[in-house]
Design an enzyme around this catalytic site. Structure first.
Site, PDB file in Angstrom:
ATOM      1  CG  ASP A 107     -15.114  41.899   7.169  1.00  0.00           C
ATOM      2  OD1 ASP A 107     -14.518  41.178   8.226  1.00  0.00           O
ATOM      3  OD2 ASP A 107     -14.618  41.981   5.957  1.00  0.00           O
ATOM      4  CE  LYS A 120     -11.370  42.128   5.618  1.00  0.00           C
ATOM      5  NZ  LYS A 120     -12.011  42.136   4.154  1.00  0.00           N
TER       6      LYS A 120
END
Length: 810
Positions: free
Chosen positions: A671, A675
């Site tokens: 994750d 980003k």
């Protein structure tokens, strides 16, 4: 003296005619009254003529229906059987129909005679009823006073002779003088009709010749409207327009009046009012020659639903005279009316808009006219495009205002309305565009919202995903709905809503107070059906919101953007796929006037991407990024103290909604990698997911877990590993943070022990922080810090993107 014209709906029933009598009785001035056939009767008469000409005896039953309908109307109003004058008209009607049946031929002359029956019967019944009510009335046969040529079906008025006859009759006028509309005759007394809108025209002729003080058209609406109310619910009535504006509005589809009907009144400067028979106290629309309209830029947005474009083109046309002449002569000879004209400056093509029903007629006429040039390839075959509409802005003040066309085409483009042709008259009172018929409703609504600023702007949402974030977003919309409508003139509606099980569609919006129960009773969710419904509805200001982590839903974005529907999503999959796909989404957004917003992909509701985009757009360059991008991981390492097991801290974070449904997505580092990849790409650099180095803090055993429960078990078994990480950091006076970095073309993610002097040291709870080092922020970075996880803050970020789109042209 006033001239009052009542249309078919105004004399369509016993109650309506009684209402007409009340209106006429209330008039102080002498009145010239013009009436149409009873509503629907003209269509019945057309059918009777056609059926009789086909040799089918069923025409007799249709004839009887019309006869009985008028007998009953006569009896209900006058309480007596029709008299000899009534049956004389009926006998003539029967005789002409029998002749058409026997000859198996319906000429335009015979058709005009049959069609005249409607006005002759209605005017006779109205005059007898008025007389019975004590009204001083005289019935005049319009055929004796309005003289035309013998162009049956759409006769041309001989104004010299008509004026003479009407003025001669003026001396015999009563308080009320009734003329049937639509009908006229040749000089040798052959019955003719004045074509579509003929009753209005009859009334306007009388008003012009008599130089009436006022000309009133009574119908079943309150007046002209700013747009077609059947398509634009927020259309408003127009209180006052100029003759020229009324001509433009009526030419482009306003069915209240017919363009030629205004002309005689215009020439004499006679004020004209459109009024509602059934709401006589309403002011209606006043039409005058000149008036002060300094504030209103656009008076109305008019349209014609069904047109076709006919194009003559070819290199052989360039520099050769008479092509235009021959083109329009052929159409004129075929009696094809031209609605719109546009021609390329290169003289390579001429395009006209015509009524869709005339497309075959026009094609035949033009193919015949240019058959030799088409056969030797001097010009291209005639091109006919169908399923089109015209939309037009109308207003006198457009002449003096810069940017009207730009605003019109910009708002249409932003909503994916493709323009086929453009035309603007030299008067600059009208800007017309030809568009797909499927886009007409959307185009009317977005233009109405854009030019009539007092109207609330409607935003149509299509949402997939009703988990924690989805629920939080809808709840925020419920809480803010009234505020947004009152203070920002935004009416945000959820049109389509779905989760993994069910889906619903409500064209006027899902009731926000009971969306969950409504959704639970919806249809079974199917991704293709959801998208098809969204596309078919073709609503303006549409936004698709994906609140899932589904790669299948993310894969639909290109097609959605292509439909000029903007996309808002916290789903990171689309923006972190292959670089070529990322660029494709960006280019799709630009090409089709849609927007792709994913602010919540990084740091939930924090304005990280919008700030980064502002820096890049303003010419700044990003050199280095340092960030803590997972509120989940901040929470974990802030909560973990070596006493409570690390696995229990993970479970607590999941219960609080700080992790993904599968917490491994947060702890594996994927994750955070996504980003930092988004930040790199939005900074203008090329980077793939696999280019970013990941230094995981998890032991290999945890990385190989087969399920969430298996992961929990393995994390618990590795407690000593996590405790050592914590204790080593404590010994240095440092705190553990998962840090994402980008510098000199290299991106990385890894666990670091940061000391008390570092900006990351004091991050609390689920805070995120991003440092941008740029040309302008070289010594001291730009810092963005705040809560970066949780359903509420993510939902607020989605809300911010929706508002960002809502306050633009979408």
């Amino acid at each position: 003296m006033k001239v009052l014209k009542f249309g078919g709906t105004s004399v369509g029933s016993e109650e309506a005619i009684r209402q007409v009598a009340k209106i006429v009785q209330s008039q102080v001035d002498q009145v010239v009254l013009v009436t149409s056939a009873v509503g629907g009767v003209t269509d019945q008469l057309v059918k009777i003529g056609e059926v009789a000409a086909s040799g089918d005896r069923v025409y007799i039953s249709h004839f009887e229906v019309v006869k009985v309908q008028h007998e009953q109307l006569y009896y209900n109003l006058i309480e007596n059987k029709p008299d000899e004058k009534f049956y004389k008209i009926i006998e003539e009607f029967e005789d002409i129909c029998k002749g058409v049946f026997l000859l198996r031929e319906l000429t335009t002359r015979s058709s005009d005679y049959i069609l005249s029956i409607g006005e002759r019967l209605s005017s006779l019944i109205i005059s007898e009823f008025f007389r019975n009510e004590g009204i001083d009335i005289t019935l005049f046969d319009s055929r004796q006073y309005i003289v035309t040529d013998d162009h049956f079906g759409h006769a041309n008025v001989n104004f010299k002779e008509t004026t003479k006859r009407i003025l001669e009759a003026k001396d015999s006028f009563s308080k009320v003088s009734l003329f049937p509309g639509f009908i006229a005759s040749t000089e040798d007394n052959q019955t003719t009709t004045l074509g579509r809108g003929g009753s209005d025209y009859s009334a306007a002729i009388l008003a012009g010749v008599l130089v009436a003080d006022h000309f009133e058209v009574w119908t079943d609406v309150d007046g002209l409207m700013t747009a077609d109310p059947r398509m634009v619910k927020r259309a408003n009535f127009i209180e006052h327009v100029s003759y020229e504006e009324a001509l433009e509005l009526s030419h482009f589809g306003a069915k209240v009046i017919y363009p030629p009907s205004i002309q005689p009144a215009l020439e004499k400067g006679i004020p004209m009012t459109i009024k509602n028979t059934f709401k006589p106290d309403q002011k209606g629309t006043l039409i005058t020659k000149e008036w002060d309209d300094s504030k209103q830029l656009i008076r109305g947005i008019s349209s014609i639903k069904d047109i076709a474009l006919v194009t003559l083109s070819g290199s052989g046309m360039v520099g050769i005279p008479k092509f235009s002449y021959r083109f329009f002569r052929a159409l004129s000879s075929a009696q094809v009316n031209v609605i719109l004209i546009t021609q390329a400056s290169s003289e390579h093509s001429i395009t006209v808009g015509i009524d869709a029903k005339d497309d075959k007629l026009a094609l035949r006429a033009l193919n015949e006219e240019f058959k030799e040039l088409i056969s030797n390839h001097s010009i291209d075959p005639i091109l006919v495009e169908k399923n089109l509409s015209i939309i037009a802005l109308v207003g006198n003040n457009m002449r003096d205002q810069v940017g009207v066309s730009g605003q019109m085409f910009n708002v249409l483009g932003k909503n994916g309305v493709s323009i086929k042709a453009i035309s603007q008259g030299s008067s600059e009172r009208n800007i017309s565009a030809v568009i797909s018929k499927d886009d007409l409703s959307k185009a009317l609504n977005v233009l109405h919202e854009s030019f009539f600023l007092y109207s609330t702007k409607r935003i149509n949402l299509f949402i997939i995903g009703t988990g924690n974030v989805g629920k939080a977003f809808i709840n925020q919309l419920v809480q803010q709905f009234t505020f947004l409508k009152k203070n920002h003139q935004l009416n945000i509606k959820i049109i389509g809503l779905a989760n993994s099980r069910k889906m619903i569609f409500e064209k006027d919006g899902t009731p926000l107070s009971k969306w969950e129960s409504t959704l639970s009773n919806g249809a079974k969710f199917d991704k293709k059906d959801f998208m098809r419904h969204m596309y078919d509805m073709n609503l303006r200001n549409s936004i698709f919101i994906d609140i899932t982590a589904s790669d299948e839903i993310a894969a639909t974005y290109p097609e959605i953007l292509k439909k000029s529907i903007s996309v808002v999503t916290p789903n990171k999959i689309a923006a972190t796929g292959p670089q070529v796909d990322y660029h494709n989404l960006k280019s799709m957004s630009k090409k089709y006037g849609s927007r792709f917003l994913f602010e919540t992909n990084v740091c939930a509701g924090l304005p990280v991407l919008s700030t980064l985009n502002d820096l890049v757009r303003s010419g700044d360059q990003i050199h280095q990024i340092e960030a803590v991008l997972s509120g989940t991981l901040v929470f974990l390492f802030n909560e973990y103290n070596g006493q409570t097991k690390f696995v229990d801290v993970i479970k607590k974070a999941k219960e609080l909604g700080y992790t993904e449904p599968d917490p491994r997505l947060d702890l594996f580092g994927s994750d955070v990698k996504r980003k930092i990849l988004i930040l790199i790409r939005e900074s203008g650099y090329t980077c793939e997911y696999d280019d970013i180095e990941l230094n995981s803090f998890l032991p290999d055993s945890c990385m190989e877990s087969s399920s969430v429960e298996d992961f929990y078990s393995k994390v618990e078994a590795e407690e000593a590993h996590f405790k050592k990480l914590y204790e080593d950091a404590q010994a240095k006076g440092a705190r553990l943070k998962v840090v994402a970095k980008y510098k000199n073309g290299h991106g990385s993610v890894g666990l670091e022990a940061v000391d008390a002097a570092h900006p990351f040291y004091n991050l609390e709870g689920k805070d995120n922080i991003v440092l941008f080092y740029t040309n302008r922020y070289s010594d001291q970075p730009m810092v963005i810090k705040g809560a970066g996880a949780g359903a509420e803050v993510t939902a607020s970020g989605i809300f911010a993107d929706v508002l960002r789109l809502s306050q633009s042209d979408i």
